[in-house]
Design a protein around this motif. Structure first.
Motif, PDB file in Angstrom:
ATOM      1  N   ILE A 136      -8.667 -41.467  35.872  1.00 51.65           N
ATOM      2  CA  ILE A 136      -9.552 -41.595  36.759  1.00 51.65           C
ATOM      3  C   ILE A 136     -10.149 -41.593  38.353  1.00 51.65           C
ATOM      4  O   ILE A 136      -9.117 -41.238  38.969  1.00 51.65           O
ATOM      5  N   ARG A 137     -11.013 -41.014  38.269  1.00 53.17           N
ATOM      6  CA  ARG A 137     -10.767 -39.116  39.920  1.00 53.17           C
ATOM      7  C   ARG A 137     -12.075 -39.288  40.459  1.00 53.17           C
ATOM      8  O   ARG A 137     -13.199 -39.921  39.572  1.00 53.17           O
ATOM      9  N   ASN A 138     -12.317 -39.859  41.667  1.00 56.49           N
ATOM     10  CA  ASN A 138     -13.662 -39.609  42.380  1.00 56.49           C
ATOM     11  C   ASN A 138     -14.061 -40.379  41.980  1.00 56.49           C
ATOM     12  O   ASN A 138     -15.965 -39.770  41.840  1.00 56.49           O
ATOM     13  N   ALA A 139     -13.829 -41.432  42.213  1.00 60.09           N
ATOM     14  CA  ALA A 139     -15.181 -42.517  42.462  1.00 60.09           C
ATOM     15  C   ALA A 139     -15.703 -42.358  43.462  1.00 60.09           C
ATOM     16  O   ALA A 139     -15.202 -42.838  44.560  1.00 60.09           O
ATOM     17  N   ARG A 140     -16.638 -42.781  43.195  1.00 64.11           N
ATOM     18  CA  ARG A 140     -18.342 -42.823  44.211  1.00 64.11           C
ATOM     19  C   ARG A 140     -18.941 -44.188  43.722  1.00 64.11           C
ATOM     20  O   ARG A 140     -19.348 -44.407  42.772  1.00 64.11           O
ATOM     21  N   PHE A 141     -18.447 -44.756  45.235  1.00 62.57           N
ATOM     22  CA  PHE A 141     -19.883 -46.169  44.703  1.00 62.57           C
ATOM     23  C   PHE A 141     -20.561 -46.224  45.925  1.00 62.57           C
ATOM     24  O   PHE A 141     -20.914 -46.696  46.967  1.00 62.57           O
ATOM     25  N   ASP A 142     -22.145 -45.497  45.558  1.00 61.30           N
ATOM     26  CA  ASP A 142     -23.497 -45.299  46.607  1.00 61.30           C
ATOM     27  C   ASP A 142     -23.812 -46.277  47.679  1.00 61.30           C
ATOM     28  O   ASP A 142     -24.406 -46.106  47.822  1.00 61.30           O
ATOM     29  N   HIS A 143     -24.330 -46.890  46.379  1.00 68.40           N
ATOM     30  CA  HIS A 143     -25.474 -47.860  46.467  1.00 68.40           C
ATOM     31  C   HIS A 143     -25.120 -49.139  46.030  1.00 68.40           C
ATOM     32  O   HIS A 143     -24.763 -49.206  44.884  1.00 68.40           O
ATOM     33  N   PRO A 144     -25.227 -50.683  46.839  1.00 68.59           N
ATOM     34  CA  PRO A 144     -24.871 -51.612  45.552  1.00 68.59           C
ATOM     35  C   PRO A 144     -26.100 -51.835  44.655  1.00 68.59           C
ATOM     36  O   PRO A 144     -26.983 -51.597  45.013  1.00 68.59           O
ATOM     37  N   VAL A 145     -25.618 -52.856  44.105  1.00 67.84           N
ATOM     38  CA  VAL A 145     -26.245 -53.362  43.322  1.00 67.84           C
ATOM     39  C   VAL A 145     -26.072 -54.581  42.873  1.00 67.84           C
ATOM     40  O   VAL A 145     -25.323 -55.559  42.422  1.00 67.84           O
ATOM     41  N   ALA A 177     -17.468 -36.873  32.994  1.00 66.47           N
ATOM     42  CA  ALA A 177     -18.198 -37.100  34.283  1.00 66.47           C
ATOM     43  C   ALA A 177     -19.708 -38.888  34.251  1.00 66.47           C
ATOM     44  O   ALA A 177     -20.491 -38.685  33.042  1.00 66.47           O
ATOM     45  N   TYR A 178     -19.228 -39.827  34.621  1.00 71.98           N
ATOM     46  CA  TYR A 178     -19.706 -40.796  34.206  1.00 71.98           C
ATOM     47  C   TYR A 178     -20.593 -41.239  35.521  1.00 71.98           C
ATOM     48  O   TYR A 178     -20.642 -41.495  36.728  1.00 71.98           O
ATOM     49  N   ALA A 179     -21.824 -41.033  35.639  1.00 73.31           N
ATOM     50  CA  ALA A 179     -22.648 -41.486  36.578  1.00 73.31           C
ATOM     51  C   ALA A 179     -23.853 -42.701  36.279  1.00 73.31           C
ATOM     52  O   ALA A 179     -24.592 -42.862  35.334  1.00 73.31           O
ATOM     53  N   PHE A 180     -23.872 -43.307  37.060  1.00 66.53           N
ATOM     54  CA  PHE A 180     -23.820 -44.400  37.097  1.00 66.53           C
ATOM     55  C   PHE A 180     -25.795 -45.262  38.179  1.00 66.53           C
ATOM     56  O   PHE A 180     -25.545 -44.375  39.359  1.00 66.53           O
ATOM     57  N   TYR A 181     -27.306 -45.376  37.531  1.00 60.85           N
ATOM     58  CA  TYR A 181     -28.631 -45.222  37.599  1.00 60.85           C
ATOM     59  C   TYR A 181     -28.497 -46.836  37.472  1.00 60.85           C
ATOM     60  O   TYR A 181     -29.139 -47.139  36.881  1.00 60.85           O
ATOM     61  N   GLU A 182     -29.647 -47.379  39.003  1.00 58.15           N
ATOM     62  CA  GLU A 182     -30.446 -48.529  38.855  1.00 58.15           C
ATOM     63  C   GLU A 182     -31.505 -48.255  39.594  1.00 58.15           C
ATOM     64  O   GLU A 182     -31.728 -47.224  40.257  1.00 58.15           O
ATOM     65  N   ALA A 183     -32.626 -48.379  38.475  1.00 55.01           N
ATOM     66  CA  ALA A 183     -33.818 -48.008  39.239  1.00 55.01           C
ATOM     67  C   ALA A 183     -34.249 -46.518  39.451  1.00 55.01           C
ATOM     68  O   ALA A 183     -34.455 -46.226  40.760  1.00 55.01           O
ATOM     69  N   GLU A 184     -33.644 -45.971  38.342  1.00 55.65           N
ATOM     70  CA  GLU A 184     -33.941 -43.729  39.146  1.00 55.65           C
ATOM     71  C   GLU A 184     -32.964 -43.334  40.025  1.00 55.65           C
ATOM     72  O   GLU A 184     -32.621 -42.989  40.766  1.00 55.65           O
ATOM     73  N   GLN A 185     -32.045 -44.581  41.316  1.00 54.10           N
ATOM     74  CA  GLN A 185     -30.993 -44.698  41.535  1.00 54.10           C
ATOM     75  C   GLN A 185     -29.709 -44.023  41.477  1.00 54.10           C
ATOM     76  O   GLN A 185     -29.430 -45.217  41.224  1.00 54.10           O
ATOM     77  N   GLN A 186     -29.094 -43.333  42.195  1.00 60.40           N
ATOM     78  CA  GLN A 186     -27.558 -43.245  41.541  1.00 60.40           C
ATOM     79  C   GLN A 186     -26.981 -44.370  42.459  1.00 60.40           C
ATOM     80  O   GLN A 186     -26.861 -44.159  43.734  1.00 60.40           O
ATOM     81  N   VAL A 187     -26.142 -45.316  41.595  1.00 62.45           N
ATOM     82  CA  VAL A 187     -25.665 -46.480  42.436  1.00 62.45           C
ATOM     83  C   VAL A 187     -24.067 -45.673  42.718  1.00 62.45           C
ATOM     84  O   VAL A 187     -22.796 -46.294  42.813  1.00 62.45           O
ATOM     85  N   ALA A 188     -23.527 -44.730  41.363  1.00 65.44           N
ATOM     86  CA  ALA A 188     -22.127 -44.628  41.786  1.00 65.44           C
ATOM     87  C   ALA A 188     -21.614 -44.026  40.711  1.00 65.44           C
ATOM     88  O   ALA A 188     -22.863 -42.863  39.845  1.00 65.44           O
ATOM     89  N   SER A 189     -20.270 -43.449  40.947  1.00 56.29           N
ATOM     90  CA  SER A 189     -19.703 -41.989  39.655  1.00 56.29           C
ATOM     91  C   SER A 189     -18.660 -42.302  39.756  1.00 56.29           C
ATOM     92  O   SER A 189     -17.749 -42.320  40.652  1.00 56.29           O
ATOM     93  N   LEU A 190     -18.027 -41.303  38.813  1.00 54.84           N
ATOM     94  CA  LEU A 190     -16.693 -40.768  38.141  1.00 54.84           C
ATOM     95  C   LEU A 190     -16.233 -39.974  37.850  1.00 54.84           C
ATOM     96  O   LEU A 190     -17.838 -40.180  36.628  1.00 54.84           O
TER      97      LEU A 190
END
Length: 141
Positions: free
Chosen positions: A56-65, A87-100
């Motif tokens: 697992i690499r390049n984990a980013r946590f951009d915004h808290p949920v 690549a995995y990108a996570f969104y809440e309400a159309e805002q990217q909140v995390a990726s890895l």
């Protein structure tokens, strides 16, 4: 131009379905921990590829949920880049909140046992914040 194989999945996440998430609360707020995104990616990866992830690499946590009494809907885009990296990108309400990213390529024993130091990890980070700054921003939100 070819498009990369992409799948989107929506997952409901909440304290009712996972009571242990309540342990990640403070000042009346429950925050979805970064480890939850990693676990979601690992679960989706095993389900889709039928193999354990290698790295697992390049984990980013951009915004808290921030979780409430109702489940939060997390959309996950899964993109198979074709170079053994997914690549995995996570969104809440159309805002990217995390990726890895998860690398499916086999590892040598030497590569699998080498871990970066905390200082090397911080040096490779785009942003390093201290805990008091993180919690201050969280309270402001």
């Amino acid at each position: 131009m070819s498009t990369l194989p992409r799948t989107s999945v929506e997952l409901a996440v909440g304290v009712r379905g996972s009571p242990d998430l309540a342990d990640h609360g403070f000042q009346g707020l429950v925050v979805l921990p970064g480890s939850a995104f990693v676990e979601m990616a690992l679960s989706l990866h095993r389900e889709r590829f039928g193999q354990p992830p290698r790295v697992i690499r390049n984990a980013r946590f951009d915004h808290p949920v921030i979780l409430s009494q109702e489940d939060s809907l997390i959309k996950v885009d899964v993109i198979d880049r074709g170079d053994a990296v997914v690549a995995y990108a996570f969104y809440e309400a159309e805002q990217q909140v995390a990726s890895l990213e998860i690398d499916r390529a086999p590892l040598s024993l030497e590569a699998a046992t080498q871990f970066p130091s905390v200082d090397a990890f911080k040096a490779g980070s785009r942003t390093v914040i201290e805990s008091h700054g993180f919690y201050r921003k969280l309270r402001e939100n």
